[in-house]
Design a protein around this motif. Structure first.
Motif, PDB file in Angstrom:
ATOM      1  N   MET A   1       0.850  -1.167   0.000  1.00  0.00           N
ATOM      2  CA  MET A   1       0.000   0.000   0.000  1.00  0.00           C
ATOM      3  C   MET A   1       0.901   1.237   0.000  1.00  0.00           C
ATOM      4  O   MET A   1       1.761   1.395   0.856  1.00  0.00           O
ATOM      5  N   GLU A   2       0.643   2.118  -0.947  1.00  0.00           N
ATOM      6  CA  GLU A   2       1.493   3.296  -1.120  1.00  0.00           C
ATOM      7  C   GLU A   2       1.439   4.242   0.085  1.00  0.00           C
ATOM      8  O   GLU A   2       2.445   4.839   0.470  1.00  0.00           O
ATOM      9  N   GLU A   3       0.257   4.373   0.698  1.00  0.00           N
ATOM     10  CA  GLU A   3       0.112   5.256   1.860  1.00  0.00           C
ATOM     11  C   GLU A   3       0.970   4.789   3.028  1.00  0.00           C
ATOM     12  O   GLU A   3       1.525   5.601   3.766  1.00  0.00           O
ATOM     13  N   LEU A   4       1.083   3.475   3.202  1.00  0.00           N
ATOM     14  CA  LEU A   4       1.931   2.934   4.274  1.00  0.00           C
ATOM     15  C   LEU A   4       3.392   3.262   4.024  1.00  0.00           C
ATOM     16  O   LEU A   4       4.118   3.651   4.938  1.00  0.00           O
ATOM     17  N   ASN A   5       3.815   3.097   2.778  1.00  0.00           N
ATOM     18  CA  ASN A   5       5.202   3.423   2.435  1.00  0.00           C
ATOM     19  C   ASN A   5       5.486   4.911   2.642  1.00  0.00           C
ATOM     20  O   ASN A   5       6.561   5.280   3.097  1.00  0.00           O
ATOM     21  N   GLU A   6       4.505   5.752   2.313  1.00  0.00           N
ATOM     22  CA  GLU A   6       4.685   7.190   2.492  1.00  0.00           C
ATOM     23  C   GLU A   6       4.781   7.548   3.978  1.00  0.00           C
ATOM     24  O   GLU A   6       5.633   8.344   4.382  1.00  0.00           O
ATOM     25  N   LEU A   7       3.917   6.963   4.791  1.00  0.00           N
ATOM     26  CA  LEU A   7       3.986   7.213   6.228  1.00  0.00           C
ATOM     27  C   LEU A   7       5.326   6.746   6.793  1.00  0.00           C
ATOM     28  O   LEU A   7       5.962   7.453   7.581  1.00  0.00           O
ATOM     29  N   LYS A   8       5.753   5.582   6.379  1.00  0.00           N
ATOM     30  CA  LYS A   8       7.033   5.063   6.845  1.00  0.00           C
ATOM     31  C   LYS A   8       8.179   5.986   6.418  1.00  0.00           C
ATOM     32  O   LYS A   8       9.091   6.265   7.191  1.00  0.00           O
ATOM     33  N   ARG A   9       8.110   6.494   5.178  1.00  0.00           N
ATOM     34  CA  ARG A   9       9.133   7.421   4.681  1.00  0.00           C
ATOM     35  C   ARG A   9       9.141   8.709   5.519  1.00  0.00           C
ATOM     36  O   ARG A   9      10.204   9.200   5.911  1.00  0.00           O
ATOM     37  N   ILE A  10       7.955   9.240   5.785  1.00  0.00           N
ATOM     38  CA  ILE A  10       7.860  10.469   6.574  1.00  0.00           C
ATOM     39  C   ILE A  10       8.497  10.265   7.949  1.00  0.00           C
ATOM     40  O   ILE A  10       9.285  11.088   8.414  1.00  0.00           O
ATOM     41  N   LEU A  11       8.151   9.160   8.605  1.00  0.00           N
ATOM     42  CA  LEU A  11       8.703   8.883   9.939  1.00  0.00           C
ATOM     43  C   LEU A  11      10.213   8.654   9.885  1.00  0.00           C
ATOM     44  O   LEU A  11      10.918   8.946  10.842  1.00  0.00           O
ATOM     45  N   LYS A  12      10.694   8.147   8.770  1.00  0.00           N
ATOM     46  CA  LYS A  12      12.132   7.876   8.645  1.00  0.00           C
ATOM     47  C   LYS A  12      12.921   9.118   8.254  1.00  0.00           C
ATOM     48  O   LYS A  12      14.032   9.322   8.723  1.00  0.00           O
ATOM     49  N   GLU A  13      12.331   9.958   7.424  1.00  0.00           N
ATOM     50  CA  GLU A  13      13.109  11.038   6.811  1.00  0.00           C
ATOM     51  C   GLU A  13      12.817  12.434   7.335  1.00  0.00           C
ATOM     52  O   GLU A  13      13.720  13.267   7.377  1.00  0.00           O
ATOM     53  N   LEU A  14      11.574  12.723   7.665  1.00  0.00           N
ATOM     54  CA  LEU A  14      11.248  14.091   8.059  1.00  0.00           C
ATOM     55  C   LEU A  14      11.598  14.320   9.516  1.00  0.00           C
ATOM     56  O   LEU A  14      11.020  13.712  10.399  1.00  0.00           O
ATOM     57  N   ARG A  15      12.542  15.165   9.731  1.00  0.00           N
ATOM     58  CA  ARG A  15      13.021  15.490  11.068  1.00  0.00           C
ATOM     59  C   ARG A  15      13.222  16.991  11.171  1.00  0.00           C
ATOM     60  O   ARG A  15      13.458  17.669  10.177  1.00  0.00           O
ATOM     61  N   PRO A  16      13.174  17.506  12.378  1.00  0.00           N
ATOM     62  CA  PRO A  16      13.554  18.918  12.542  1.00  0.00           C
ATOM     63  C   PRO A  16      15.020  19.097  12.127  1.00  0.00           C
ATOM     64  O   PRO A  16      15.811  18.155  12.205  1.00  0.00           O
ATOM     65  N   ASN A  17      15.329  20.285  11.690  1.00  0.00           N
ATOM     66  CA  ASN A  17      16.724  20.561  11.343  1.00  0.00           C
ATOM     67  C   ASN A  17      17.620  20.412  12.561  1.00  0.00           C
ATOM     68  O   ASN A  17      17.201  20.689  13.686  1.00  0.00           O
ATOM     69  N   ASN A  18      18.843  19.983  12.318  1.00  0.00           N
ATOM     70  CA  ASN A  18      19.863  19.983  13.364  1.00  0.00           C
ATOM     71  C   ASN A  18      20.111  21.421  13.781  1.00  0.00           C
ATOM     72  O   ASN A  18      19.854  22.361  13.024  1.00  0.00           O
ATOM     73  N   TRP A  19      20.647  21.591  14.979  1.00  0.00           N
ATOM     74  CA  TRP A  19      20.936  22.922  15.515  1.00  0.00           C
ATOM     75  C   TRP A  19      21.710  23.766  14.506  1.00  0.00           C
ATOM     76  O   TRP A  19      21.362  24.910  14.247  1.00  0.00           O
ATOM     77  N   GLU A  20      22.735  23.188  13.910  1.00  0.00           N
ATOM     78  CA  GLU A  20      23.591  23.932  12.988  1.00  0.00           C
ATOM     79  C   GLU A  20      22.857  24.342  11.719  1.00  0.00           C
ATOM     80  O   GLU A  20      23.276  25.280  11.037  1.00  0.00           O
ATOM     81  N   ASP A  21      21.777  23.619  11.385  1.00  0.00           N
ATOM     82  CA  ASP A  21      21.035  23.918  10.162  1.00  0.00           C
ATOM     83  C   ASP A  21      19.892  24.906  10.366  1.00  0.00           C
ATOM     84  O   ASP A  21      19.274  25.343   9.400  1.00  0.00           O
TER      85      ASP A  21
END
Length: 164
Positions: A1-21
């Motif tokens: 299911m594409e929605e599951l893959n998208e949710l998993k991607r979001i949880l894996k990749e979308l993060r707040p910027n590091n302090w330096e960024d």
């Protein structure tokens, strides 16, 4: 299911910027509000952060006052954590948690710890999501996550009472 893959991607990749960024130039309120949608998954998907909310956080002493009308890197760090905490804790409990965390630490150290713990939590939830999940599997995971969230909320509230 594409929605599951998208949710998993979001949880894996979308993060707040590091302090330096996080920009080290001062930002105006509208720039801060716009920037915050990139810092917090919930803000991009419908939650809101308004100037009135930011001003209320300053008034309640969760957030340091801006320099004039300009906000610094530390304000972004505070707001990133506050936006998450406000989903679970009251404003007063959020203030207690921040005050306790910042007793022996500066905002940069706290923010780095916050980001590390957020990474761990997102990764743990993301690992539970499998691309071949059935509707029943999804329903069971929702049940597990809802109950776990409630148990953790109760524990947060009671443990914060011990710190006061």
């Amino acid at each position: 299911m594409e929605e599951l893959n998208e949710l998993k991607r979001i949880l894996k990749e979308l993060r707040p910027n590091n302090w330096e960024d996080i920009p080290d130039i001062d930002l105006y309120m509208d720039q801060v509000l716009n920037y915050m949608t990139r810092q917090h998954i919930g803000l991009e998907s419908g939650e809101t952060l308004t100037s009135a909310m930011v001003n209320n956080y300053i008034k309640k002493e969760l957030l340091p006052r801006a320099k004039g009308k300009r906000y610094e890197r530390k304000h972004i760090a505070y707001l990133t954590a506050i936006c998450l905490f406000k989903q679970i804790l009251s404003v007063d409990s959020t203030k207690e948690l921040l005050n306790n965390q910042l007793l022996d630490s500066d905002i940069k150290s706290f923010y780095e710890k916050y980001c590390t713990k957020l990474d761990t939590a997102y990764d743990a939830v993301g690992e539970k999501i499998q691309e071949n999940m059935t509707e029943q599997d999804i329903s069971e995971l929702v049940l597990e996550l809802a109950i776990s969230s409630y148990a953790q909320k109760i524990a947060c509230e009671r443990l914060l009472e011990l710190l006061v």
